[in-house]
Motif scaffolding. Structure first.
Motif, PDB file in Angstrom:
ATOM      1  N   ILE A  33      70.612  36.496  55.050  1.00 58.20           N
ATOM      2  CA  ILE A  33      71.484  36.630  53.866  1.00 58.20           C
ATOM      3  C   ILE A  33      71.513  38.106  53.433  1.00 58.20           C
ATOM      4  CG2 ILE A  33      71.817  35.959  51.433  1.00 58.20           C
ATOM      5  CD1 ILE A  33      70.548  33.287  52.085  1.00 58.20           C
ATOM      6  N   SER A  67      59.983  28.342  57.773  1.00 58.06           N
ATOM      7  CA  SER A  67      61.332  28.042  58.268  1.00 58.06           C
ATOM      8  C   SER A  67      62.380  28.339  57.191  1.00 58.06           C
ATOM      9  CB  SER A  67      61.432  26.597  58.751  1.00 58.06           C
ATOM     10  OG  SER A  67      61.550  25.725  57.678  1.00 58.06           O
ATOM     11  N   PRO A  84      68.329  20.222  52.702  1.00 57.05           N
ATOM     12  CA  PRO A  84      67.032  20.417  53.378  1.00 57.05           C
ATOM     13  C   PRO A  84      65.949  20.925  52.419  1.00 57.05           C
ATOM     14  CG  PRO A  84      68.794  21.420  54.658  1.00 57.05           C
ATOM     15  CD  PRO A  84      69.413  20.942  53.386  1.00 57.05           C
ATOM     16  N   LEU A 128      64.679  18.026  50.214  1.00 51.40           N
ATOM     17  CA  LEU A 128      63.953  17.016  50.998  1.00 51.40           C
ATOM     18  C   LEU A 128      62.602  17.556  51.453  1.00 51.40           C
ATOM     19  CD1 LEU A 128      67.017  15.692  52.968  1.00 51.40           C
ATOM     20  CD2 LEU A 128      65.596  14.289  51.506  1.00 51.40           C
ATOM     21  N   GLN A 129      62.589  18.826  51.845  1.00 55.29           N
ATOM     22  CA  GLN A 129      61.346  19.482  52.273  1.00 55.29           C
ATOM     23  C   GLN A 129      60.333  19.483  51.126  1.00 55.29           C
ATOM     24  OE1 GLN A 129      61.907  23.707  53.343  1.00 55.29           O
ATOM     25  NE2 GLN A 129      60.309  24.121  51.866  1.00 55.29           N
ATOM     26  N   PHE A 167      57.056  24.693  56.975  1.00 55.14           N
ATOM     27  CA  PHE A 167      58.270  24.440  56.189  1.00 55.14           C
ATOM     28  C   PHE A 167      58.719  25.701  55.450  1.00 55.14           C
ATOM     29  CE2 PHE A 167      57.917  19.629  56.109  1.00 55.14           C
ATOM     30  CZ  PHE A 167      59.160  19.438  56.644  1.00 55.14           C
ATOM     31  N   HIS A 192      65.371  30.982  57.461  1.00 50.69           N
ATOM     32  CA  HIS A 192      66.730  30.535  57.156  1.00 50.69           C
ATOM     33  C   HIS A 192      67.441  31.550  56.236  1.00 50.69           C
ATOM     34  CE1 HIS A 192      69.836  27.524  56.793  1.00 50.69           C
ATOM     35  NE2 HIS A 192      69.831  27.677  55.482  1.00 50.69           N
TER      36      HIS A 192
END
Lengths: 246, 268
Positions: free
Chosen positions: A241, A233, A187, A190-191, A230, A237
């Protein structure tokens, strides 16, 4: 240490209040003080683990507000136009995101500590900062029809695009050295290519007759919003962590 | 015929092709988020072979990859014909342009040709690269052309104990030697990949999720468990060299072009 980020954000907010109340020189002064405090915060972040680790400062979430503050200061002195500082609205939004984000350090590893990775994060922060600022000026152009704003939009996007191309280059070389590939079907990659392609398209709009300056501004605003969503996000994400030193 | 050429060379075609590519990339972003591990297998296998293996069973997950391949091929054709068209126009009307305008047009043409080279280099890299993965264990042999080397020693450096990063790896380095001859030693570190006789040597992370690795590293105490997470890769990749110089060329040319344009604007 993290109080410094709070102080910098507060200074950016006050700077924005001053600019909307037409007190340009004061807004500029507070922006510079904010930039100074923000720089100090990033320097201290280098030692967040008790050992000098560049990842402390070269974290996109914390580097982007600093990059935007620096870009706005440069733009202000380049164009000598107080309205440049309306983009402090973008600055305090990204500063609020940094303020509400976990402040610790992502566990470093040799593949992530390679020198190219730091160049990648630095250039990425500057380019997305320029893209966010271009979105703000696009909105101002659509609302006010002041042609100066469109000039700023073009300049921000062109330089943002060149710097983002350097980001793509360093990112791919980093990926090659760290994982043996120029491109991963993930991701994040690609983003990143998606954003790059959107701005390549913007540069080509110049040659398409049915896109007038309003149309181009709308397109630039849309690109800026998509870039922001983007990155937000990807921050969300990485939010969970476990971090060191938070 | 003339109309087909015009469509092929048109920047409007470029715009719509790039828009379609953006759509496929956006779909890819969503799909890779949902099926992350499925697309991991695509990273380390030739794309045509991967598509052949998955097209019947997983078409609903790979259609956008096919879309990206087709659109990129179409963009390459469009870029090539567009650049040829522009160069022909320059040659025909050369006296009408000033030196600065002419240089600007040549820069743009060079950037587009370099972009085609970048896309081609990905294909060359996939098709013709020569890569070997070697487990990091002392004594394992490594062939570089006709030279046989051995892994002589491995060093894992950790962050200092007094920092919050204790137990985390700072660097991993491997020394290759030809039967212990010190002059022929090659040191490869995770932080500094090395090139030797046209081969790139680097320590790469194995194909596992990064988050999982960082947790494992944190709790591991033995060097062997750390080393199992890395491999020594030896790569002879002409595609990478073409990609590297083409991309560098694009960045330099774009910067020169826009700096000269910006200076012109400022003077006005």
């Amino acid at each position: 240490m993290h109080k410094l980020l709070f102080v910098a954000t507060l200074l950016y907010v006050i700077s924005f209040i001053f600019i909307i109340t037409k007190k340009g020189p004061l807004a500029q002064l507070l922006l510079i003080i904010g930039l100074f405090v923000n720089t100090l915060y990033l320097i201290l972040r280098l030692y967040i683990s008790g050992f000098l680790v560049l990842e402390g400062a070269f974290d996109s979430v914390f580097l982007t507000p600093w990059a935007i503050a620096l870009i706005l200061t440069i733009l202000y002195y380049w164009y000598h136009d107080q309205t440049i500082l309306y983009a402090t609205s973008v600055l305090f939004i990204v500063s609020f995101i940094a303020l509400s984000y976990p402040k610790g350090l992502l566990p470093p590893s040799p593949t992530k500590s390679i020198f190219l990775a730091h160049i990648f994060f630095l250039t990425e922060s500057f380019s997305i900062g320029l893209f966010y600022i271009s979105g703000c000026y696009s909105l101002l152009y659509i609302v006010s029809n002041n042609s100066n704003y469109f000039k700023y939009v073009k300049q921000c996007i062109i330089w943002g695009f060149i710097i983002y191309s350097i980001t793509q280059f360093t990112g791919a070389v980093w990926c090659y050295y760290g994982w043996g590939l120029l491109f991963k079907w993930s991701p994040r990659h690609l983003q990143s290519v998606f954003i790059w392609i959107m701005y390549i398209n913007f540069i080509h709009l110049k040659y398409i007759a049915y896109f007038d300056t309003k149309g181009k501004s709308l397109y630039a605003l849309l690109c800026s919003l998509i870039t922001f969503i983007f990155y937000l996000s990807s921050y969300i994400h990485e939010y969970s962590i476990p971090r060191i030193g938070s | 015929m003339c109309k087909a050429w015009n469509i092929l060379c048109s920047i409007q075609t470029t715009f719509w092709l790039l828009t379609v590519l953006s759509f496929f990339l956006f779909c890819g972003f969503i799909y890779t988020n949902i099926f992350f591990s499925f697309y991991n297998t695509l990273d380390y296998s030739p794309i045509i072979q991967w598509l052949q293996n998955t097209i019947m069973t997983d078409f609903y997950r790979i259609w956008w990859v096919i879309g990206i391949c087709i659109t990129i091929s179409a963009i390459m054709c469009n870029m090539f014909f567009c650049t040829i068209d522009k160069l022909l126009t320059i040659v025909k009307n050369r006296p009408a342009f000033t030196y600065k305008q002419l240089m600007g047009k040549y820069y743009i043409a060079a950037v587009h040709l370099a972009s085609i080279l970048i896309l081609l280099s990905h294909f060359i890299s996939q098709k013709y690269n020569n890569a070997t993965l070697i487990d990091i264990e002392p004594g394992n042999s490594v062939y570089l052309d006709y030279q046989k080397l051995y892994i002589q020693s491995i060093q894992v450096t950790y962050f200092p104990d007094e920092s919050l990063l204790k137990n985390l790896i700072n660097n991993v380095s491997v020394t290759l030697s030809n039967n212990g001859i010190p002059k022929k030693e090659i040191i490869i570190s995770a932080l500094h990949p090395t090139s030797h006789n046209g081969f790139m040597l680097f320590l790469i992370k194995n194909n596992k999720k990064t988050r999982k690795i960082s947790k494992e590293i944190k709790h591991s105490s033995t060097t062997s468990s750390v080393l199992s997470q890395y491999s020594l890769q030896i790569k002879n990749d002409y595609g990478y060299s073409i990609w590297f110089f083409s991309f560098l060329c694009i960045i330099v040319l774009m910067s020169i072009f826009y700096i000269s344009t910006a200076n012109g604007l400022h003077k006005k």
